[in-house]
Each structure stands twice: as C-alpha cells, then as structure tokens.
Scaffold this motif. Sequence first.
Motif, PDB file in Angstrom:
ATOM      1  N   THR A  57       0.760  -1.245   0.064  1.00  0.00           N
ATOM      2  CA  THR A  57      -0.080  -0.204  -0.086  1.00  0.00           C
ATOM      3  C   THR A  57       0.953   1.193   0.059  1.00  0.00           C
ATOM      4  OG1 THR A  57      -1.642  -1.341   1.233  1.00  0.00           O
ATOM      5  CG2 THR A  57      -1.915   1.232   1.231  1.00  0.00           C
ATOM      6  N   ILE A  58       1.996   1.249   0.841  1.00  0.00           N
ATOM      7  CA  ILE A  58       2.594   2.536   1.010  1.00  0.00           C
ATOM      8  C   ILE A  58       3.493   2.873   0.073  1.00  0.00           C
ATOM      9  CG2 ILE A  58       4.544   3.593   2.493  1.00  0.00           C
ATOM     10  CD1 ILE A  58       2.146   3.614   3.690  1.00  0.00           C
ATOM     11  N   GLU A  59       3.969   1.685  -0.792  1.00  0.00           N
ATOM     12  CA  GLU A  59       4.877   1.842  -2.037  1.00  0.00           C
ATOM     13  C   GLU A  59       3.927   2.409  -3.078  1.00  0.00           C
ATOM     14  OE1 GLU A  59       7.507  -1.227  -3.150  1.00  0.00           O
ATOM     15  OE2 GLU A  59       8.319  -1.302  -1.329  1.00  0.00           O
ATOM     16  N   ALA A  60       2.970   1.926  -3.160  1.00  0.00           N
ATOM     17  CA  ALA A  60       1.634   2.355  -4.250  1.00  0.00           C
ATOM     18  C   ALA A  60       1.535   4.010  -4.071  1.00  0.00           C
ATOM     19  CB  ALA A  60       0.473   1.421  -4.128  1.00  0.00           C
ATOM     20  N   ILE A  61       1.219   4.224  -2.961  1.00  0.00           N
ATOM     21  CA  ILE A  61       1.040   5.672  -2.731  1.00  0.00           C
ATOM     22  C   ILE A  61       2.048   6.410  -3.129  1.00  0.00           C
ATOM     23  CG2 ILE A  61       0.398   7.180  -0.956  1.00  0.00           C
ATOM     24  CD1 ILE A  61      -1.360   5.123   0.551  1.00  0.00           C
ATOM     25  N   CYS A  62       3.301   5.891  -2.764  1.00  0.00           N
ATOM     26  CA  CYS A  62       4.523   7.000  -2.919  1.00  0.00           C
ATOM     27  C   CYS A  62       4.656   7.000  -4.278  1.00  0.00           C
ATOM     28  CB  CYS A  62       5.704   5.989  -2.279  1.00  0.00           C
ATOM     29  SG  CYS A  62       5.727   6.483  -0.416  1.00  0.00           S
ATOM     30  N   ASP A  63       4.559   5.837  -5.174  1.00  0.00           N
ATOM     31  CA  ASP A  63       4.763   5.729  -6.784  1.00  0.00           C
ATOM     32  C   ASP A  63       3.643   6.846  -7.163  1.00  0.00           C
ATOM     33  OD1 ASP A  63       7.003   4.224  -6.588  1.00  0.00           O
ATOM     34  OD2 ASP A  63       5.819   2.439  -6.491  1.00  0.00           O
TER      35      ASP A  63
ATOM     36  N   VAL B  22      -3.762  15.188   1.178  1.00  0.00           N
ATOM     37  CA  VAL B  22      -3.117  14.018   0.835  1.00  0.00           C
ATOM     38  C   VAL B  22      -4.123  12.857   1.072  1.00  0.00           C
ATOM     39  CG1 VAL B  22      -1.325  12.323   0.934  1.00  0.00           C
ATOM     40  CG2 VAL B  22      -0.766  14.937   0.690  1.00  0.00           C
ATOM     41  N   LYS B  23      -4.409  12.853   2.184  1.00  0.00           N
ATOM     42  CA  LYS B  23      -5.358  11.762   2.700  1.00  0.00           C
ATOM     43  C   LYS B  23      -6.657  11.715   1.824  1.00  0.00           C
ATOM     44  CE  LYS B  23      -8.107  11.736   6.162  1.00  0.00           C
ATOM     45  NZ  LYS B  23      -8.874  12.116   7.596  1.00  0.00           N
ATOM     46  N   ASN B  24      -7.245  12.567   1.395  1.00  0.00           N
ATOM     47  CA  ASN B  24      -8.390  12.578   0.507  1.00  0.00           C
ATOM     48  C   ASN B  24      -8.203  12.008  -0.726  1.00  0.00           C
ATOM     49  OD1 ASN B  24     -10.051  13.647   2.470  1.00  0.00           O
ATOM     50  ND2 ASN B  24      -9.823  15.584   1.798  1.00  0.00           N
ATOM     51  N   ALA B  25      -6.909  12.294  -1.383  1.00  0.00           N
ATOM     52  CA  ALA B  25      -6.570  11.851  -2.789  1.00  0.00           C
ATOM     53  C   ALA B  25      -5.897  10.473  -2.612  1.00  0.00           C
ATOM     54  CB  ALA B  25      -5.078  12.530  -3.154  1.00  0.00           C
ATOM     55  N   ARG B  28      -9.527   8.453  -2.576  1.00  0.00           N
ATOM     56  CA  ARG B  28      -9.895   8.556  -3.876  1.00  0.00           C
ATOM     57  C   ARG B  28      -9.190   7.460  -4.780  1.00  0.00           C
ATOM     58  NH1 ARG B  28     -10.230  14.147  -3.560  1.00  0.00           N
ATOM     59  NH2 ARG B  28      -8.350  14.644  -4.551  1.00  0.00           N
ATOM     60  N   LEU B  29      -8.007   7.114  -4.643  1.00  0.00           N
ATOM     61  CA  LEU B  29      -7.294   6.100  -5.306  1.00  0.00           C
ATOM     62  C   LEU B  29      -7.853   4.801  -4.811  1.00  0.00           C
ATOM     63  CD1 LEU B  29      -3.516   7.699  -5.249  1.00  0.00           C
ATOM     64  CD2 LEU B  29      -5.179   7.112  -7.479  1.00  0.00           C
ATOM     65  N   GLY B  30      -8.449   4.802  -3.705  1.00  0.00           N
ATOM     66  CA  GLY B  30      -9.030   3.300  -3.375  1.00  0.00           C
ATOM     67  C   GLY B  30      -8.317   2.684  -2.101  1.00  0.00           C
TER      68      GLY B  30
END
Lengths: 84, 84
Positions: A57-63, B22-25, B28-30
């Motif tokens: 999850t964290i890596e996906a968010i960072c990327d 950032v949290k809202n974004a 939105r990404l799921g």
Amino acid sequence: MYFVKVYVTYKDSVLDPQGEAVKNAVHRLGYDSIEEVRMGKYFEIQVSSKDESVEETIEAICDQLLANVNMETYRYEIKQLEER
Amino acid sequence: MYFVKVYVTYKDSVLDPQGEAVKNAVHRLGYDSIEEVRMGKYFEIQVSSKDESVEETIEAICDQLLANVNMETYRYEIKQLEER
C-alpha cells in the motif's frame, strides 16, 4: 495500527533549488559552517491494522502520489503500534 | 563533517490542510486503510567539522528559518561522518 514515516527527497543528480535557497538564507544569517542543505518532504501515515499488505500500500501511494519517481526517491519505515 | 537530519512537522493541535488533502487523494485512489496523513518538511544538512557547537547552530537555524515555532515543532539527529 501501523505508523509509517515516509521521506521523499530529490535524487542526488537532481538540483534542489529550495535547498539551495535555504543554504543561502542560512549563510546570510551568518552560519557559515553549513555546507549543504537538501530539502525534502516528510509524511506520517497511520494505516489500519486490517491492511494485510501495508508495504505494498505504502509503495503504491508513494509511486502514484507522494513522490515524482522521475526526480525523487523515497524511503519509509513501518512500525506496528499496539491497539488502544 | 556532521550530517544532520531535521524533521519539521505541525504541532498536533494545528490543522494540517496539506495532509488532509493527501489523505483525501489517497482515498480517491482506493486505499481506504489509510487513516491519517500528516505532512511535514525534511532537511538534510551538512555542517563543517570546524563548527564546535553543531547543536546550537542547528537549533538556531530551525528557530529562525526552518520552522515556524508558533505552529510547528522540529526534531533533529546529528551524525558525525568520517572525513574523506
């Protein structure tokens, strides 16, 4: 709950104009011992303990969101916290 | 040479609109497992080994330049590096 710290910095090969500006300001204040300043972003993220793949999850968010992977690099630390 | 890492974050009592965005974004990404995001600044600073009061220098710079002490708090780590 997981407590994650994410550090996003420019790659070494990329100029960091903000860091450069801070360095100049520091020198104007008279602190000449400062040789180099690089500036980055720092995130503290709380992840639900229901997430079974926190790292992914964290890596996906960072990327996708936190870092521009063309110019920036990131690292993170995951710590599991006791539920209260 | 000293290598210093400085982390500047909003005080807990201060709203962090960037972190909120950032949290809202992220949602939105799921990625619904993300419960909280706080955003801060991160600095990597190189200080000359000639400086005999690195801690004082760093605290002065943080107070005067890097952090708004009314709303933000900071912490730092100083590491002494071998000269090359």
